[in-house]
Scaffold this motif. Structure first.
Motif, PDB file in Angstrom:
ATOM      1  N   ALA A  60       0.812  -1.137  -0.054  1.00  0.00           N
ATOM      2  CA  ALA A  60       0.094   0.087  -0.057  1.00  0.00           C
ATOM      3  C   ALA A  60       0.916   1.418   0.023  1.00  0.00           C
ATOM      4  CB  ALA A  60      -0.892   0.228   1.073  1.00  0.00           C
ATOM      5  N   LYS A  61       1.845   1.250   0.855  1.00  0.00           N
ATOM      6  CA  LYS A  61       2.721   2.451   0.785  1.00  0.00           C
ATOM      7  C   LYS A  61       3.536   2.655  -0.479  1.00  0.00           C
ATOM      8  CE  LYS A  61       6.798   4.254   3.525  1.00  0.00           C
ATOM      9  NZ  LYS A  61       6.797   5.402   2.839  1.00  0.00           N
ATOM     10  N   LEU A  62       3.996   1.798  -1.148  1.00  0.00           N
ATOM     11  CA  LEU A  62       4.719   1.560  -2.485  1.00  0.00           C
ATOM     12  C   LEU A  62       3.489   1.928  -3.457  1.00  0.00           C
ATOM     13  CD1 LEU A  62       6.998  -1.548  -2.626  1.00  0.00           C
ATOM     14  CD2 LEU A  62       7.670   0.790  -2.626  1.00  0.00           C
ATOM     15  N   ASP A  65       3.008   5.764  -2.982  1.00  0.00           N
ATOM     16  CA  ASP A  65       4.414   6.607  -3.311  1.00  0.00           C
ATOM     17  C   ASP A  65       4.906   6.587  -4.725  1.00  0.00           C
ATOM     18  OD1 ASP A  65       4.677   7.377  -0.589  1.00  0.00           O
ATOM     19  OD2 ASP A  65       6.090   5.815  -0.163  1.00  0.00           O
ATOM     20  N   LEU A  66       4.735   5.494  -5.628  1.00  0.00           N
ATOM     21  CA  LEU A  66       5.087   5.318  -6.942  1.00  0.00           C
ATOM     22  C   LEU A  66       4.072   5.907  -7.885  1.00  0.00           C
ATOM     23  CD1 LEU A  66       7.126   2.072  -6.455  1.00  0.00           C
ATOM     24  CD2 LEU A  66       8.000   4.289  -6.321  1.00  0.00           C
ATOM     25  N   GLY A  67       3.023   5.826  -7.458  1.00  0.00           N
ATOM     26  CA  GLY A  67       2.137   6.207  -8.249  1.00  0.00           C
ATOM     27  C   GLY A  67       1.227   4.977  -9.367  1.00  0.00           C
ATOM     28  N   ILE A  70      -3.042   0.650  -8.905  1.00  0.00           N
ATOM     29  CA  ILE A  70      -3.631  -0.573  -9.055  1.00  0.00           C
ATOM     30  C   ILE A  70      -2.929  -1.813  -9.357  1.00  0.00           C
ATOM     31  CG2 ILE A  70      -5.338  -1.589 -10.775  1.00  0.00           C
ATOM     32  CD1 ILE A  70      -6.840   1.067 -10.772  1.00  0.00           C
ATOM     33  N   SER A  71      -1.730  -1.444 -10.267  1.00  0.00           N
ATOM     34  CA  SER A  71      -1.010  -2.616 -10.413  1.00  0.00           C
ATOM     35  C   SER A  71      -0.243  -3.199  -9.223  1.00  0.00           C
ATOM     36  CB  SER A  71      -0.093  -2.245 -11.622  1.00  0.00           C
ATOM     37  OG  SER A  71       0.946  -1.335 -11.246  1.00  0.00           O
ATOM     38  N   LEU A  72       0.249  -2.143  -8.553  1.00  0.00           N
ATOM     39  CA  LEU A  72       0.897  -2.654  -7.272  1.00  0.00           C
ATOM     40  C   LEU A  72      -0.066  -3.361  -6.351  1.00  0.00           C
ATOM     41  CD1 LEU A  72       3.736   0.041  -6.423  1.00  0.00           C
ATOM     42  CD2 LEU A  72       4.060  -2.418  -7.061  1.00  0.00           C
ATOM     43  N   ALA A  73      -1.164  -2.862  -6.169  1.00  0.00           N
ATOM     44  CA  ALA A  73      -2.333  -3.437  -5.095  1.00  0.00           C
ATOM     45  C   ALA A  73      -2.647  -5.036  -5.765  1.00  0.00           C
ATOM     46  CB  ALA A  73      -3.670  -2.687  -5.020  1.00  0.00           C
TER      47      ALA A  73
END
Length: 165
Positions: A60-62, A65-67, A70-73
């Motif tokens: 969630a932090k990444l 921070d990285l914008g 959706i992909s990181l989640a």
């Protein structure tokens, strides 16, 4: 929130989760007696729940921070789901009691959250003397609503004026 802030907010949660696991183990003693496989499954489930909670916080932090929210989640969710599934399969192959205990262990972090943020604040006395509370009529949503109403009133007046002319 920095690393120190995250550590201080998470440490009590881990303690309450482990306490929940101990309570579950003590509650199982009258029903199934001492079963090392149940204790193994409960410990495994609790550890996996804590690790997955940490992975959730990091992803969630990444994502924020990285914008690439959706992909990181989605990637974080798939990784956590795979860890849950792998641990359950491992414990279920060991024994049915271990599999059930692993599922109960997954719930310990949720029980810790319920206690820490739900029940525990309810026990504290609440006193709002001397505290300046925000006026809810002055928040951003109230301002947006007032602006929309003013625009619609202007449009109605313009329509009436055009009809009169």
């Amino acid at each position: 929130m920095g690393k120190a802030g995250l550590k201080t907010s998470v440490d009590p949660l881990y303690r309450y989760s482990i306490c929940a696991a101990v309570i579950i183990e003590l509650g199982s003693l009258p029903f199934i007696g001492w079963d090392p496989l149940f204790a193994y499954g409960l410990a495994l489930g609790t550890c996996i729940a804590i690790v997955n909670y940490r992975i959730l916080a990091i992803s969630a932090k990444l994502a924020l921070d990285l914008g690439r929210g959706i992909s990181l989640a989605v990637i974080g969710y798939i990784v956590r789901l795979a860890i849950y599934g792998g641990a359950f399969l491992l414990s279920y192959k060991t024994g049915t009691a271990a599999g059930i205990a692993t599922l109960l262990g997954y719930m310990t972090i949720k029980l810790g959250i319920f206690y820490l943020y739900g029940f525990k604040p309810g026990f504290a006395s609440r006193s709002y003397k001397g505290v300046k509370l925000k006026d809810l009529d002055q928040d951003i949503w109230a301002a947006e609503k007032a602006e929309k109403e003013a625009k619609s009133r202007r449009k109605k007046r313009l329509r009436r004026k055009n009809k009169e002319d």
